[in-house]
Design a protein around this motif. Structure first.
Motif, short mmCIF file in Angstrom:
data_model
loop_
_atom_site.label_atom_id
_atom_site.label_comp_id
_atom_site.label_asym_id
_atom_site.label_seq_id
_atom_site.Cartn_x
_atom_site.Cartn_y
_atom_site.Cartn_z
N HIS A 1 5.76 -2.48 -10.16
CA HIS A 1 5.97 -1.04 -10.25
C HIS A 1 7.39 -0.65 -9.91
O HIS A 1 8.29 -1.48 -9.84
CB HIS A 1 4.96 -0.31 -9.36
CG HIS A 1 3.55 -0.47 -9.84
ND1 HIS A 1 3.10 -0.01 -11.05
CD2 HIS A 1 2.50 -1.09 -9.26
CE1 HIS A 1 1.83 -0.32 -11.21
NE2 HIS A 1 1.43 -0.99 -10.13
N ASP A 2 7.58 0.65 -9.69
CA ASP A 2 8.88 1.26 -9.42
C ASP A 2 9.64 0.53 -8.31
O ASP A 2 9.05 -0.11 -7.44
CB ASP A 2 8.68 2.72 -8.99
CG ASP A 2 7.81 3.49 -9.96
OD1 ASP A 2 8.29 4.49 -10.50
OD2 ASP A 2 6.64 3.10 -10.17
N ARG B 1 7.68 1.14 -1.57
CA ARG B 1 6.29 0.65 -1.51
C ARG B 1 6.19 -0.80 -1.96
O ARG B 1 5.09 -1.31 -2.14
CB ARG B 1 5.38 1.54 -2.36
CG ARG B 1 5.24 2.94 -1.80
CD ARG B 1 4.33 3.78 -2.65
NE ARG B 1 5.13 4.34 -3.75
CZ ARG B 1 4.64 5.14 -4.68
NH1 ARG B 1 3.36 5.46 -4.69
NH2 ARG B 1 5.41 5.63 -5.61
N GLN B 2 7.30 -1.44 -2.12
CA GLN B 2 7.28 -2.84 -2.56
C GLN B 2 8.25 -3.64 -1.70
O GLN B 2 9.01 -3.08 -0.93
CB GLN B 2 7.59 -2.93 -4.05
CG GLN B 2 8.80 -2.16 -4.53
CD GLN B 2 10.06 -3.00 -4.51
OE1 GLN B 2 10.03 -4.20 -4.81
NE2 GLN B 2 11.17 -2.40 -4.17
N ARG C 1 4.68 4.22 -11.98
CA ARG C 1 3.45 4.87 -11.49
C ARG C 1 3.31 6.27 -12.06
O ARG C 1 2.22 6.78 -12.19
CB ARG C 1 3.49 4.95 -9.97
CG ARG C 1 3.32 3.63 -9.28
CD ARG C 1 3.24 3.83 -7.76
NE ARG C 1 3.17 2.57 -7.08
CZ ARG C 1 4.23 1.90 -6.62
NH1 ARG C 1 5.44 2.39 -6.76
NH2 ARG C 1 4.07 0.75 -6.01
#
Length: 115
Positions: free
Chosen positions: A57-58, A62-63, A90
């Motif tokens: 994802h982006d 959050r990663q 997302r």
């Protein structure tokens, strides 16, 4: 395979037209230690792919890959080849791509300032 295998092939063939496509998402999952691996093999990398891990994802908080730091590393080391943002947004795709480009450019700008 692994970066070491690809790098060995490129070094053995010694052809300036042959370079690695370094897919940060897959390399994070398979071997981690992106900064060291990129630094050790930057002369062999002709294209970097970005995506958040886990989930592709982006490029956000959050990663686990710090793409801003990777962008700074690439800038400090003088990388002038391709970077492709290859992730599944997302939210709205164009906005997500703009954010990824801005994040990467900000990291690269910081990298150049720290030379």
């Amino acid at each position: 395979d692994r970066t070491a295998f690809g790098a060995a092939v490129v070094r053995q063939l010694d052809d300036p037209g042959l370079r690695l496509l370094y897919d940060g998402y897959h390399m994070q999952l398979m071997e981690g230690d992106l900064s060291r691996t990129i630094s050790d093999n930057l002369d062999l990398i002709g294209h970097v792919h970005t995506a958040g891990a886990p989930g592709r994802h982006d490029l956000d908080d959050r990663q686990e890959i710090n793409w801003r730091a990777i962008a700074g590393l690439l800038a400090r080391k003088g990388y002038g080849q391709w970077v492709g943002h290859e992730f599944v947004p997302r939210g709205e795709p164009v906005a997500a791509l703009r954010e990824a480009i801005a994040l990467f450019n900000a990291g690269a700008a910081r990298g150049v300032q720290n030379v």
